[in-house]
Design a protein around this motif. Structure first.
Motif, PDB file in Angstrom:
ATOM      1  N   PRO A  12       0.834  -1.201   0.000  1.00  0.00           N
ATOM      2  CA  PRO A  12       0.000   0.000   0.000  1.00  0.00           C
ATOM      3  C   PRO A  12       0.874   1.260   0.000  1.00  0.00           C
ATOM      4  CG  PRO A  12      -0.831  -1.599   1.580  1.00  0.00           C
ATOM      5  CD  PRO A  12       0.511  -2.099   1.109  1.00  0.00           C
ATOM      6  N   LYS A  13       0.547   2.197  -0.876  1.00  0.00           N
ATOM      7  CA  LYS A  13       1.342   3.423  -0.969  1.00  0.00           C
ATOM      8  C   LYS A  13       1.392   4.156   0.376  1.00  0.00           C
ATOM      9  CE  LYS A  13       0.407   3.946  -5.884  1.00  0.00           C
ATOM     10  NZ  LYS A  13      -0.339   4.673  -6.926  1.00  0.00           N
ATOM     11  N   ALA A  14       0.313   4.080   1.139  1.00  0.00           N
ATOM     12  CA  ALA A  14       0.267   4.726   2.448  1.00  0.00           C
ATOM     13  C   ALA A  14       1.209   4.065   3.451  1.00  0.00           C
ATOM     14  CB  ALA A  14      -1.165   4.705   2.985  1.00  0.00           C
ATOM     15  N   LYS A  15       1.689   2.855   3.144  1.00  0.00           N
ATOM     16  CA  LYS A  15       2.578   2.134   4.049  1.00  0.00           C
ATOM     17  C   LYS A  15       3.999   2.013   3.498  1.00  0.00           C
ATOM     18  CE  LYS A  15      -1.060  -0.566   6.230  1.00  0.00           C
ATOM     19  NZ  LYS A  15      -1.496  -1.928   6.602  1.00  0.00           N
ATOM     20  N   LYS A  16       4.329   2.857   2.513  1.00  0.00           N
ATOM     21  CA  LYS A  16       5.657   2.786   1.905  1.00  0.00           C
ATOM     22  C   LYS A  16       6.761   2.985   2.935  1.00  0.00           C
ATOM     23  CE  LYS A  16       8.539   4.862  -1.703  1.00  0.00           C
ATOM     24  NZ  LYS A  16       8.615   5.882  -2.758  1.00  0.00           N
ATOM     25  N   GLN A  17       6.635   3.981   3.803  1.00  0.00           N
ATOM     26  CA  GLN A  17       7.679   4.226   4.789  1.00  0.00           C
ATOM     27  C   GLN A  17       7.784   3.074   5.780  1.00  0.00           C
ATOM     28  OE1 GLN A  17      10.002   6.776   4.603  1.00  0.00           O
ATOM     29  NE2 GLN A  17      10.999   5.399   6.056  1.00  0.00           N
TER      30      GLN A  17
END
Length: 130
Positions: A12-17
């Motif tokens: 998920p892009k929101a969980k990249k970090q």
């Protein structure tokens, strides 16, 4: 010749970090067990294929990026020995929950058959056609 353990993951892009943080925490463990190199890459440009493509391989949705990563080991035996030892390494239990759906991860082990940085560029991965 080296041995490559490759991975393809929808993150998920929101969980990249969170993914980057978990990769940074895991890399020293892999290296301690003999990995030569750990590489994590995140999709920037992925074409939609007519039959298949990177996104479809992991069923990535519009809100997910595709991560293509690999771990380079000196040889397959080093990887297999490390893999067996890592199964009981308690440090994995201290890692945060993986920020992706592991059921959609594609992974496997690969023998290099061509490498511009190596004199050895022919492997046994393909049968001879003579």
């Amino acid at each position: 010749m080296s041995y490559i353990q490759g991975f393809l993951i929808a993150v998920p892009k929101a969980k990249k970090q969170a993914y980057i943080d978990s990769a940074r925490a895991a890399a020293p463990i892999f290296k301690e067990y003999g990995a030569l190199r750990v590489v994590e890459t995140c999709s920037e440009t992925i074409a939609d294929g007519k039959v298949t493509d990177f996104k479809r391989a992991v069923l990535a949705t519009a809100d997910e990026a595709v991560v293509f990563s690999w771990i380079e080991w000196p040889d397959q035996q080093t990887y297999e020995t490390a893999s067996a030892k890592m199964q009981t390494d308690a440090r994995w239990k201290d890692m945060p929950e993986m920020p992706f759906d592991g059921q959609r991860m594609v992974w496997g082990g690969f023998e290099p058959i061509f490498d511009t940085q190596s004199e050895q560029s022919a492997g046994a991965g393909f049968a001879s056609s003579s």
